[in-house]
Motif scaffolding. Sequence first.
Motif, PDB file in Angstrom:
ATOM      1  N   LYS A   1     -16.636 144.906  33.684  1.00 57.56           N
ATOM      2  CA  LYS A   1     -16.789 144.947  35.473  1.00 57.56           C
ATOM      3  C   LYS A   1     -16.685 146.468  35.941  1.00 57.56           C
ATOM      4  O   LYS A   1     -17.164 146.879  37.007  1.00 57.56           O
ATOM      5  CB  LYS A   1     -15.847 144.101  36.212  1.00 57.56           C
ATOM      6  CG  LYS A   1     -14.254 144.643  35.970  1.00 57.56           C
ATOM      7  CD  LYS A   1     -13.582 143.457  36.711  1.00 57.56           C
ATOM      8  CE  LYS A   1     -11.905 143.951  36.894  1.00 57.56           C
ATOM      9  NZ  LYS A   1     -11.059 143.286  37.670  1.00 57.56           N
ATOM     10  N   HIS A   2     -15.922 147.329  35.066  1.00 51.84           N
ATOM     11  CA  HIS A   2     -15.860 148.745  35.298  1.00 51.84           C
ATOM     12  C   HIS A   2     -16.893 149.350  34.865  1.00 51.84           C
ATOM     13  O   HIS A   2     -16.811 150.614  35.212  1.00 51.84           O
ATOM     14  CB  HIS A   2     -14.368 149.180  34.910  1.00 51.84           C
ATOM     15  CG  HIS A   2     -13.483 148.528  35.343  1.00 51.84           C
ATOM     16  ND1 HIS A   2     -12.514 147.815  34.531  1.00 51.84           N
ATOM     17  CD2 HIS A   2     -12.443 148.386  36.425  1.00 51.84           C
ATOM     18  CE1 HIS A   2     -11.576 147.181  35.321  1.00 51.84           C
ATOM     19  NE2 HIS A   2     -11.848 147.632  36.557  1.00 51.84           N
ATOM     20  N   ASN A   3     -17.724 148.960  34.187  1.00 48.48           N
ATOM     21  CA  ASN A   3     -18.839 149.894  33.576  1.00 48.48           C
ATOM     22  C   ASN A   3     -19.781 150.375  34.482  1.00 48.48           C
ATOM     23  O   ASN A   3     -20.470 149.644  35.358  1.00 48.48           O
ATOM     24  CB  ASN A   3     -19.602 148.848  32.567  1.00 48.48           C
ATOM     25  CG  ASN A   3     -20.880 149.769  31.723  1.00 48.48           C
ATOM     26  OD1 ASN A   3     -20.417 150.691  31.227  1.00 48.48           O
ATOM     27  ND2 ASN A   3     -21.964 149.386  31.366  1.00 48.48           N
ATOM     28  N   GLY A   4     -19.931 151.539  34.359  1.00 50.44           N
ATOM     29  CA  GLY A   4     -20.608 152.293  35.498  1.00 50.44           C
ATOM     30  C   GLY A   4     -20.234 152.624  36.950  1.00 50.44           C
ATOM     31  O   GLY A   4     -20.808 152.788  37.718  1.00 50.44           O
ATOM     32  N   CYS A   5     -18.890 152.492  36.856  1.00 47.43           N
ATOM     33  CA  CYS A   5     -18.095 152.468  38.185  1.00 47.43           C
ATOM     34  C   CYS A   5     -17.439 153.947  38.417  1.00 47.43           C
ATOM     35  O   CYS A   5     -17.085 154.820  37.421  1.00 47.43           O
ATOM     36  CB  CYS A   5     -16.940 151.492  38.187  1.00 47.43           C
ATOM     37  SG  CYS A   5     -17.442 149.810  38.647  1.00 47.43           S
ATOM     38  N   PHE A   6     -17.060 154.234  39.593  1.00 45.03           N
ATOM     39  CA  PHE A   6     -16.668 155.544  39.986  1.00 45.03           C
ATOM     40  C   PHE A   6     -15.084 155.099  40.337  1.00 45.03           C
ATOM     41  O   PHE A   6     -14.875 154.591  41.403  1.00 45.03           O
ATOM     42  CB  PHE A   6     -17.138 156.140  41.038  1.00 45.03           C
ATOM     43  CG  PHE A   6     -16.850 157.653  41.585  1.00 45.03           C
ATOM     44  CD1 PHE A   6     -15.702 158.122  40.757  1.00 45.03           C
ATOM     45  CD2 PHE A   6     -17.367 158.248  42.621  1.00 45.03           C
ATOM     46  CE1 PHE A   6     -15.372 159.539  41.221  1.00 45.03           C
ATOM     47  CE2 PHE A   6     -16.998 159.420  43.163  1.00 45.03           C
ATOM     48  CZ  PHE A   6     -15.816 159.904  42.323  1.00 45.03           C
ATOM     49  N   LEU A   7     -13.996 155.392  39.447  1.00 42.28           N
ATOM     50  CA  LEU A   7     -12.784 155.063  39.600  1.00 42.28           C
ATOM     51  C   LEU A   7     -12.036 156.117  39.915  1.00 42.28           C
ATOM     52  O   LEU A   7     -11.935 157.215  39.374  1.00 42.28           O
ATOM     53  CB  LEU A   7     -12.376 154.446  38.301  1.00 42.28           C
ATOM     54  CG  LEU A   7     -13.054 153.114  37.658  1.00 42.28           C
ATOM     55  CD1 LEU A   7     -12.844 153.048  36.298  1.00 42.28           C
ATOM     56  CD2 LEU A   7     -12.876 151.822  38.311  1.00 42.28           C
TER      57      LEU A   7
END
Length: 245
Positions: free
Chosen positions: A230-236
Motif C-alpha cells: 500500500k506504500h508503493n509509489g507513495c510520498f511519505l
Amino acid sequence: MRSILITGCNRGLGLGLVQHLTQLPNPPENIFATCRDVSKAKALQEISRTKNNVHIIEVDLTDFNSYDRVVNEVNAKVGNEGLNVLFNNAGMATKFTRLGMVKMEQLTETYLVNTVVPIMFTKAFLPLLKKAADGKKGMGIHRAAVINMSSIIGSIAENSMGGFYPYRCSKTALNAATKSMSIDLEDDGILVACMHPGWVKTDMGGTSAPLDIDKSVGDMIKLLPTLTEKHNGCFLQHDGKILPW
C-alpha cells in the motif's frame, strides 16, 4: 532486511541512518555507506572500525562511470542474496532563490545531483535488487525496496512560498521519477517510495529546524519495516504520514 546501501553518509541524515541501523537489536548483515571523500568522513570511519557490517564505499555519484565498480563491490558481499534496500539519500540544496536571482548553473547542478543521480544509481542496482526480490512474496524491505530522500519542498500542492527553484524543481522531478519507478518495478516485487525526513537540523536544514537528526532518523528506521504494497509509489513523511504530490 539483510542488506542496505545508503548514499551520502559522511554527515547529516546519511550518517544518522548508519548509526541507528548499527544500534538495532538485529542490524542488517551488510550496511553499505557511500561518501565522496573517506578522509573527511571521520565519524563514518569510526563506525566502520567498530562495526564489521559497515562497509564504506568512496564514490563521486556524479561520476556515472564508477557505478559498475560500486555494484561489483556490493555484489561481492551480498552474493546470491542481492541488495534488499537502496536508500538514495545523497543530495544538495541551494539557498532560497527568487526567480530574479536564480542561475542556470544552480538549476543544472542541483537537478544532476538530486534527480539524475538517484535515477541512474537505481538503474545500476536493478540486478541486485531483483535478485533480492526473486522468489519472495509481498512487498517491503524483507524483499527489495528503493527509498528516495525527497522533501516537502518538492510538493506542488504544498507550495505556498514560491522560490527555491533549483531544490524545489529537482525534488518534484525526483518524486515523479519515484512514481514511475514504483510502476515499472512493481512486477519485480520491488517497492519504491519517496520520503520527507522533516525539517531537520543539518548543514542543509540549518539551525532553525525543529527536528534533530536522531528524531528524524529514528522515525524513518521505525517506518521502514512497516512498508507494504500500500506504500508503493507513495510520498511519505518520516512518521508515516502520506504527503500530497
